[in-house]
Design a protein around this motif. Sequence first.
Motif, PDB file in Angstrom:
ATOM      1  N   VAL A  44       0.797  -1.300  -0.096  1.00 39.11           N
ATOM      2  CA  VAL A  44       0.220  -0.382   0.148  1.00 39.11           C
ATOM      3  C   VAL A  44       0.790   1.008  -0.369  1.00 39.11           C
ATOM      4  CG1 VAL A  44      -1.312   1.418   1.303  1.00 39.11           C
ATOM      5  CG2 VAL A  44      -1.501  -0.783   1.118  1.00 39.11           C
ATOM      6  N   ASP A  45       0.402   2.570  -0.955  1.00 37.08           N
ATOM      7  CA  ASP A  45       1.512   3.451  -0.409  1.00 37.08           C
ATOM      8  C   ASP A  45       1.243   4.503   0.965  1.00 37.08           C
ATOM      9  OD1 ASP A  45       1.858   3.090  -3.636  1.00 37.08           O
ATOM     10  OD2 ASP A  45       0.347   4.638  -4.020  1.00 37.08           O
ATOM     11  N   GLY A  46       2.398   5.103   1.498  1.00 33.86           N
ATOM     12  CA  GLY A  46       2.219   5.184   2.863  1.00 33.86           C
ATOM     13  C   GLY A  46       2.195   6.913   2.962  1.00 33.86           C
ATOM     14  N   ASP A  82       0.289  10.586   9.248  1.00 32.11           N
ATOM     15  CA  ASP A  82       0.472  10.479   7.916  1.00 32.11           C
ATOM     16  C   ASP A  82       0.429   8.955   6.768  1.00 32.11           C
ATOM     17  OD1 ASP A  82       0.823  13.456   8.629  1.00 32.11           O
ATOM     18  OD2 ASP A  82       3.007  12.965   8.283  1.00 32.11           O
ATOM     19  N   ASP A  83       0.674   8.366   7.294  1.00 27.09           N
ATOM     20  CA  ASP A  83       0.529   6.828   6.478  1.00 27.09           C
ATOM     21  C   ASP A  83      -0.679   6.482   7.016  1.00 27.09           C
ATOM     22  OD1 ASP A  83       3.363   6.840   6.104  1.00 27.09           O
ATOM     23  OD2 ASP A  83       3.892   5.506   7.926  1.00 27.09           O
ATOM     24  N   ALA A  84      -1.276   7.087   7.528  1.00 24.82           N
ATOM     25  CA  ALA A  84      -2.663   6.171   8.170  1.00 24.82           C
ATOM     26  C   ALA A  84      -3.449   6.952   6.781  1.00 24.82           C
ATOM     27  CB  ALA A  84      -3.073   6.147   9.249  1.00 24.82           C
ATOM     28  N   PRO A 126       6.297   2.723   0.504  1.00 32.25           N
ATOM     29  CA  PRO A 126       5.372   1.254   0.054  1.00 32.25           C
ATOM     30  C   PRO A 126       5.308   0.935   1.870  1.00 32.25           C
ATOM     31  CG  PRO A 126       7.753   0.799  -0.650  1.00 32.25           C
ATOM     32  CD  PRO A 126       7.519   2.154  -0.563  1.00 32.25           C
ATOM     33  N   LEU A 127       3.913   0.542   2.001  1.00 36.69           N
ATOM     34  CA  LEU A 127       3.915  -0.240   3.028  1.00 36.69           C
ATOM     35  C   LEU A 127       3.565  -1.515   2.712  1.00 36.69           C
ATOM     36  CD1 LEU A 127       1.765   2.733   4.905  1.00 36.69           C
ATOM     37  CD2 LEU A 127       3.548   2.681   4.917  1.00 36.69           C
ATOM     38  N   ALA A 128       3.935  -2.181   3.545  1.00 32.17           N
ATOM     39  CA  ALA A 128       3.546  -3.597   4.338  1.00 32.17           C
ATOM     40  C   ALA A 128       2.205  -4.149   4.250  1.00 32.17           C
ATOM     41  CB  ALA A 128       4.173  -4.511   4.533  1.00 32.17           C
TER      42      ALA A 128
END
Length: 340
Positions: free
Chosen positions: A86-88, A158-160, A92-94
Motif C-alpha cells: 500500500v502507498d504510505g 500521515d501513513d494512515a 510503500p507499506l506492507a
Amino acid sequence: MSDKKPNPVINAVSNVVAALRADDDQIAVAKAHESLEPEAIEKLTPEEARRQPTVADAVKKLLEQQNRSAVPEALVPGVTTRELTVDGATGPLAATLYTPAGQGPFPVVLYFHGGGWVIANRQVYDGGARGLAAAAQAMVLSVDYRLAPEHKFPAAWDDALAAYRWLIEHAASFGGDASRLALAGESAGGNLAVATAIAARDAGLRAPRHVLSVYPVTQTSRNTESYLENAIAKPLNRAMMDWFFTHVTRGEQDLDDPRLSLVDAPLAGLAPVTIVNARLDPLRSDGARLESALIDAGVEVARKEFEGVAHEFFGAAAVLEKARDAQAFAGERLRRSFAP
C-alpha cells in the motif's frame, strides 16, 4: 534478578488484583503470558521491546496447552489472506488483506494495529483483523505504518491517511467495494482510525461508512480515573503509556495535538463510531471521554465496556469469551453501516 524484569512486589500485587477482578479465561491468558517471562517494556529500548512476547504469543501457548490448533485459518474458518503493498506517505507499506467467505465485491475495513506507535505489527494483531473480517463479512486491510522513535509523530498518522487515499483508489482492484469503506484499529490503531476519519473529512475525501475504535488512546493525561485505577494492570500499565508517549512525540507540544488528543479535535460530521473498552485497562476512560466528545459533536456513537477483561483482549477470541462478544458487537455495527 535482571533490572529489566517487572518489579516483583508490583507484579505480585497486580496478579492478586487481577485474580479478584478478571474473568477466569482472562487470568489464564495472563498466566500464559507471564510464563513467557516478558521484561518490563518501560525499562527497555524500542528494539528490545519489539522482541518481547506478546499477548498473541500467550494465546498461542494457551491453545497448545489446551491441545487445540493455533493455526489462524483453523481458528477463523473461511477467511483467506494475501499480502499487498500500500502507498504510505513516504513509501510503500506492507499490508495483509483478509477476505471472508462468500461472493464479493465486499466492503473494506482499513485496520491499524496497536503497540503505542512504537512496537508490534500487523502479524501481532492478526486475531483482531481476521476475526473482524468474519464478523463484519468484510475485507479487512491491515497496514503496517511507520513506527517511532525512528519515525516520530506524525509519521504514523500521515501513513494512515495515505493508506486510506490508496484504498479509495484501489479497493476495486482486489474485489472491494470502494463505496463501502470503514476505518478500524486497536489501541494506538484505534486512535489512528478516528484521526484518519477526521483527516479524510478535512481533505474532502470520500467518507468512511463507519469507524471502529477498540480501546483507543484519545487524550494524553495519565491521571484519568482508569489510569489511576489500573496503574499496574497487565498487559498495559501507566508506566508503559508514559514510555510510548515519550518515544512517539517530538516534544511536549505534540501531546496537545488533536491527532493525539482526539477529545479536543473537531469531531462534527464524522461517520458513526463504535468504541470497545475493557474494564481492566488504563485506557478505559479514554474511550468514555471520546464517547462524550462525539455525543457533544452530534456524532452517532455506541460504546460497550467489557467487564473482566484487559487491554489486548479483542484479538484473543480463540480463548476469551468476551473477545468473541466484542467482535460480534463490532461486526454487527459495521454490517449495519455497510447495508444499502
